[in-house]
Motif scaffolding. Structure first.
Motif, PDB file in Angstrom:
ATOM      1  N   ASP A  47      -4.700 -24.228  15.771  1.00  0.00           N
ATOM      2  CA  ASP A  47      -4.335 -25.253  14.782  1.00  0.00           C
ATOM      3  C   ASP A  47      -5.465 -25.457  13.762  1.00  0.00           C
ATOM      4  OD1 ASP A  47      -5.742 -26.167  16.966  1.00  0.00           O
ATOM      5  OD2 ASP A  47      -4.549 -27.974  17.268  1.00  0.00           O
ATOM      6  N   LYS A  48      -6.731 -25.311  14.227  1.00  0.00           N
ATOM      7  CA  LYS A  48      -7.870 -25.424  13.308  1.00  0.00           C
ATOM      8  C   LYS A  48      -7.888 -24.222  12.348  1.00  0.00           C
ATOM      9  CE  LYS A  48     -10.789 -28.122  16.371  1.00  0.00           C
ATOM     10  NZ  LYS A  48     -11.884 -28.098  17.324  1.00  0.00           N
ATOM     11  N   GLU A  49      -7.563 -23.052  12.908  1.00  0.00           N
ATOM     12  CA  GLU A  49      -7.509 -21.833  12.089  1.00  0.00           C
ATOM     13  C   GLU A  49      -6.447 -21.980  10.989  1.00  0.00           C
ATOM     14  OE1 GLU A  49      -6.629 -18.407  14.419  1.00  0.00           O
ATOM     15  OE2 GLU A  49      -7.005 -16.990  12.801  1.00  0.00           O
ATOM     16  N   GLU A  50      -5.287 -22.509  11.414  1.00  0.00           N
ATOM     17  CA  GLU A  50      -4.184 -22.729  10.474  1.00  0.00           C
ATOM     18  C   GLU A  50      -4.608 -23.705   9.368  1.00  0.00           C
ATOM     19  OE1 GLU A  50       0.045 -22.681  12.312  1.00  0.00           O
ATOM     20  OE2 GLU A  50      -0.424 -24.750  11.803  1.00  0.00           O
ATOM     21  N   ALA A  51      -5.280 -24.787   9.776  1.00  0.00           N
ATOM     22  CA  ALA A  51      -5.732 -25.797   8.807  1.00  0.00           C
ATOM     23  C   ALA A  51      -6.741 -25.185   7.829  1.00  0.00           C
ATOM     24  CB  ALA A  51      -6.341 -26.981   9.545  1.00  0.00           C
ATOM     25  N   TRP A  52      -7.626 -24.331   8.340  1.00  0.00           N
ATOM     26  CA  TRP A  52      -8.638 -23.686   7.484  1.00  0.00           C
ATOM     27  C   TRP A  52      -7.971 -22.752   6.466  1.00  0.00           C
ATOM     28  CZ3 TRP A  52     -10.475 -18.433   7.284  1.00  0.00           C
ATOM     29  CH2 TRP A  52     -11.627 -18.262   6.532  1.00  0.00           C
ATOM     30  N   LEU A  53      -6.975 -21.993   6.941  1.00  0.00           N
ATOM     31  CA  LEU A  53      -6.276 -21.068   6.040  1.00  0.00           C
ATOM     32  C   LEU A  53      -5.499 -21.831   4.962  1.00  0.00           C
ATOM     33  CD1 LEU A  53      -5.045 -18.480   8.698  1.00  0.00           C
ATOM     34  CD2 LEU A  53      -6.728 -18.075   6.901  1.00  0.00           C
ATOM     35  N   ASN A  54      -4.924 -22.980   5.341  1.00  0.00           N
ATOM     36  CA  ASN A  54      -4.198 -23.793   4.362  1.00  0.00           C
ATOM     37  C   ASN A  54      -5.155 -24.459   3.382  1.00  0.00           C
ATOM     38  OD1 ASN A  54      -1.338 -23.494   4.851  1.00  0.00           O
ATOM     39  ND2 ASN A  54      -1.736 -24.398   6.843  1.00  0.00           N
ATOM     40  N   GLN A  55      -6.352 -24.763   3.866  1.00  0.00           N
ATOM     41  CA  GLN A  55      -7.384 -25.328   2.983  1.00  0.00           C
ATOM     42  C   GLN A  55      -7.775 -24.279   1.934  1.00  0.00           C
ATOM     43  OE1 GLN A  55     -10.940 -26.305   5.109  1.00  0.00           O
ATOM     44  NE2 GLN A  55     -11.943 -27.111   3.301  1.00  0.00           N
ATOM     45  N   LYS A  56      -7.927 -23.023   2.390  1.00  0.00           N
ATOM     46  CA  LYS A  56      -8.261 -21.931   1.464  1.00  0.00           C
ATOM     47  C   LYS A  56      -7.125 -21.752   0.441  1.00  0.00           C
ATOM     48  CE  LYS A  56     -12.158 -21.012   2.956  1.00  0.00           C
ATOM     49  NZ  LYS A  56     -13.178 -21.603   2.113  1.00  0.00           N
ATOM     50  N   SER A  57      -5.882 -21.866   0.933  1.00  0.00           N
ATOM     51  CA  SER A  57      -4.730 -21.728   0.034  1.00  0.00           C
ATOM     52  C   SER A  57      -4.760 -22.831  -1.030  1.00  0.00           C
ATOM     53  CB  SER A  57      -3.439 -21.801   0.848  1.00  0.00           C
ATOM     54  OG  SER A  57      -2.331 -21.765  -0.002  1.00  0.00           O
ATOM     55  N   ALA A  58      -5.117 -24.044  -0.601  1.00  0.00           N
ATOM     56  CA  ALA A  58      -5.207 -25.171  -1.544  1.00  0.00           C
ATOM     57  C   ALA A  58      -6.290 -24.924  -2.597  1.00  0.00           C
ATOM     58  CB  ALA A  58      -5.486 -26.461  -0.781  1.00  0.00           C
ATOM     59  N   GLN A  59      -7.295 -24.116  -2.224  1.00  0.00           N
ATOM     60  CA  GLN A  59      -8.393 -23.787  -3.161  1.00  0.00           C
ATOM     61  C   GLN A  59      -8.044 -22.577  -4.041  1.00  0.00           C
ATOM     62  OE1 GLN A  59     -11.620 -23.188  -0.429  1.00  0.00           O
ATOM     63  NE2 GLN A  59     -11.896 -25.374  -0.034  1.00  0.00           N
ATOM     64  N   GLY A  60      -6.837 -22.015  -3.842  1.00  0.00           N
ATOM     65  CA  GLY A  60      -6.413 -20.885  -4.668  1.00  0.00           C
ATOM     66  C   GLY A  60      -6.666 -19.531  -4.044  1.00  0.00           C
ATOM     67  N   LEU A  61      -6.832 -19.501  -2.716  1.00  0.00           N
ATOM     68  CA  LEU A  61      -7.015 -18.224  -2.015  1.00  0.00           C
ATOM     69  C   LEU A  61      -5.844 -18.011  -1.054  1.00  0.00           C
ATOM     70  CD1 LEU A  61     -10.832 -18.283  -1.163  1.00  0.00           C
ATOM     71  CD2 LEU A  61      -9.696 -16.962  -2.954  1.00  0.00           C
ATOM     72  N   ALA A  62      -4.995 -17.069  -1.404  1.00  0.00           N
ATOM     73  CA  ALA A  62      -3.822 -16.808  -0.559  1.00  0.00           C
ATOM     74  C   ALA A  62      -4.132 -15.673   0.414  1.00  0.00           C
ATOM     75  CB  ALA A  62      -2.636 -16.435  -1.435  1.00  0.00           C
ATOM     76  N   LEU A  63      -3.841 -15.909   1.666  1.00  0.00           N
ATOM     77  CA  LEU A  63      -4.101 -14.904   2.709  1.00  0.00           C
ATOM     78  C   LEU A  63      -3.202 -13.684   2.512  1.00  0.00           C
ATOM     79  CD1 LEU A  63      -5.663 -14.504   5.465  1.00  0.00           C
ATOM     80  CD2 LEU A  63      -3.577 -15.296   6.576  1.00  0.00           C
ATOM     81  N   ILE A  64      -3.792 -12.488   2.563  1.00  0.00           N
ATOM     82  CA  ILE A  64      -2.953 -11.277   2.418  1.00  0.00           C
ATOM     83  C   ILE A  64      -3.111 -10.309   3.597  1.00  0.00           C
ATOM     84  CG2 ILE A  64      -2.632 -11.280  -0.081  1.00  0.00           C
ATOM     85  CD1 ILE A  64      -4.977  -9.238  -0.194  1.00  0.00           C
ATOM     86  N   ALA A  65      -4.198 -10.455   4.363  1.00  0.00           N
ATOM     87  CA  ALA A  65      -4.378  -9.569   5.528  1.00  0.00           C
ATOM     88  C   ALA A  65      -5.353 -10.218   6.506  1.00  0.00           C
ATOM     89  CB  ALA A  65      -4.913  -8.215   5.086  1.00  0.00           C
ATOM     90  N   VAL A  66      -5.232  -9.856   7.780  1.00  0.00           N
ATOM     91  CA  VAL A  66      -6.138 -10.392   8.801  1.00  0.00           C
ATOM     92  C   VAL A  66      -6.643  -9.275   9.705  1.00  0.00           C
ATOM     93  CG1 VAL A  66      -5.232 -12.753   8.952  1.00  0.00           C
ATOM     94  CG2 VAL A  66      -4.188 -10.956  10.311  1.00  0.00           C
ATOM     95  N   GLY A  67      -7.809  -9.496  10.267  1.00  0.00           N
ATOM     96  CA  GLY A  67      -8.367  -8.587  11.261  1.00  0.00           C
ATOM     97  C   GLY A  67      -9.145  -9.448  12.251  1.00  0.00           C
ATOM     98  N   PHE A  68      -9.884  -8.832  13.149  1.00  0.00           N
ATOM     99  CA  PHE A  68     -10.658  -9.618  14.109  1.00  0.00           C
ATOM    100  C   PHE A  68     -11.796 -10.335  13.374  1.00  0.00           C
ATOM    101  CE2 PHE A  68     -14.102  -9.991  17.291  1.00  0.00           C
ATOM    102  CZ  PHE A  68     -13.471 -10.884  18.136  1.00  0.00           C
ATOM    103  N   CYS A  69     -11.759 -11.646  13.344  1.00  0.00           N
ATOM    104  CA  CYS A  69     -12.737 -12.493  12.638  1.00  0.00           C
ATOM    105  C   CYS A  69     -12.817 -12.156  11.144  1.00  0.00           C
ATOM    106  CB  CYS A  69     -14.132 -12.354  13.245  1.00  0.00           C
ATOM    107  SG  CYS A  69     -14.216 -12.831  14.950  1.00  0.00           S
ATOM    108  N   ARG A  70     -11.776 -11.580  10.594  1.00  0.00           N
ATOM    109  CA  ARG A  70     -11.794 -11.136   9.205  1.00  0.00           C
ATOM    110  C   ARG A  70     -10.515 -11.595   8.505  1.00  0.00           C
ATOM    111  NH1 ARG A  70      -9.898  -6.975   6.182  1.00  0.00           N
ATOM    112  NH2 ARG A  70     -11.335  -6.049   4.660  1.00  0.00           N
TER     113      ARG A  70
END
Lengths: 180, 105
Positions: free
Chosen positions: A15-38
């Motif tokens: 849930d913290k990871e999800e919140a962090w990714l949504n925070q990045k999205s709010a800053q104008g960074l949309a997630l496009i790919a994931v890896g281990f710790c990446r």
């Protein structure tokens, strides 16, 4: 422009990871790919997407998972990446609030799956601790003592994670006693 | 037929499927029918549709024209379950009204 960020989240802190990714999205960074710790992002309009994480009962390439992901895609939800059984999903904010599970049963199932996975890792680890301690006791091999210490540390971490998930599921259960 | 009470979500899914709809259509229809109160999340809807298909309360429509998306529709068995639920809800409502009226008198 693509931006890669590296960050570690424990599985039980999804849930913290999800919140962090949504925070990045709010800053104008949309997630496009994931890896281990990446995490790989691309620039987008601030808050253009909402991100959710889901833990599948099987791997993402399993036919059942494929059916589920196809259904999500038909509902406007795009899979941006996966990490073992975890899938990272995003939906345009214009399509309204994005929730994956509106019932507590589905949330229970997801927490249960994660607890089982942690248990599946913890038990072999416990065996390693016992085995290493036995080898140390039998042959006084220092390397085994070191192995036992490493495994014990990992075991404590997994137990802590399991406890965090247990508390989350208890909170859900308390709510279920009151609401449908 | 004697079923345990349906969840609000399942009740609105069955109501929505009186006419053929795809997943996203069901979410929109359920939200509209409940005046924005019931918002079905995609993961929850998928789980409910899978269970309802297994129970034979809904069916998928093959080769629906001009659509790549899978469409669903209620079956006669599903209508029966919906009717049973409606009767149960009416009973709840009638008893509630009756007893509250008696209290006032």
């Amino acid at each position: 422009m693509r931006i890669v960020l590296r960050k570690l989240f424990w599985a039980w802190d999804f849930d913290k990871e999800e919140a962090w990714l949504n925070q990045k999205s709010a800053q104008g960074l949309a997630l496009i790919a994931v890896g281990f710790c990446r995490y790989e992002f691309e620039e987008a309009a601030p808050g253009a997407y909402q991100i959710r994480l889901d833990l599948l009962p099987h791997g993402p390439n399993h036919p059942e998972s494929q059916k589920y992901l196809q259904f999500l895609e038909e509902s406007g939800i795009r899979q941006v990446g996966s990490l073992r059984r975890w899938v990272y999903l995003r939906r345009s904010t214009q399509d309204g609030a994005f929730h994956l599970h509106s019932d507590r049963d589905a949330q229970f199932k997801m927490l249960g799956r994660l607890m089982v996975l942690l248990g599946a890792v913890a038990f072999p680890n416990l065996y390693c601790v016992i085995w290493n301690l036995y080898v140390y006791w039998r042959y006084q091999a220092i390397v085994s003592l070191f192995g036992a210490l490493v495994c014990t540390t990992f075991l404590f971490l997994l137990t802590w994670g399991w406890w965090v998930l247990y508390r989350k599921s208890k909170t859900l259960q308390r709510e279920q006693n009151i609401f449908e | 037929m004697h079923n345990p009470p349906l969840t609000e979500g399942v009740y609105y899914i069955l109501l929505s499927l009186l006419h053929p709809l795809h997943g996203y259509g069901i979410m929109q229809r359920a939200e509209a029918l409940s005046r924005g109160r019931v918002r079905l999340a995609a993961g929850t809807l998928y789980g409910a549709l899978t269970t309802l298909l297994e129970k034979g309360w809904i069916r998928t429509l093959e080769n629906w024209p001009d659509s790549r998306k899978k469409q669903y529709q209620i079956t006669p068995l599903g209508r029966e379950a919906l009717q049973y639920e409606l009767t149960r809800l009416e009973e709840l409502l009638e008893n509630g009204k009756l007893l509250l009226e008696e209290e006032r008198i």
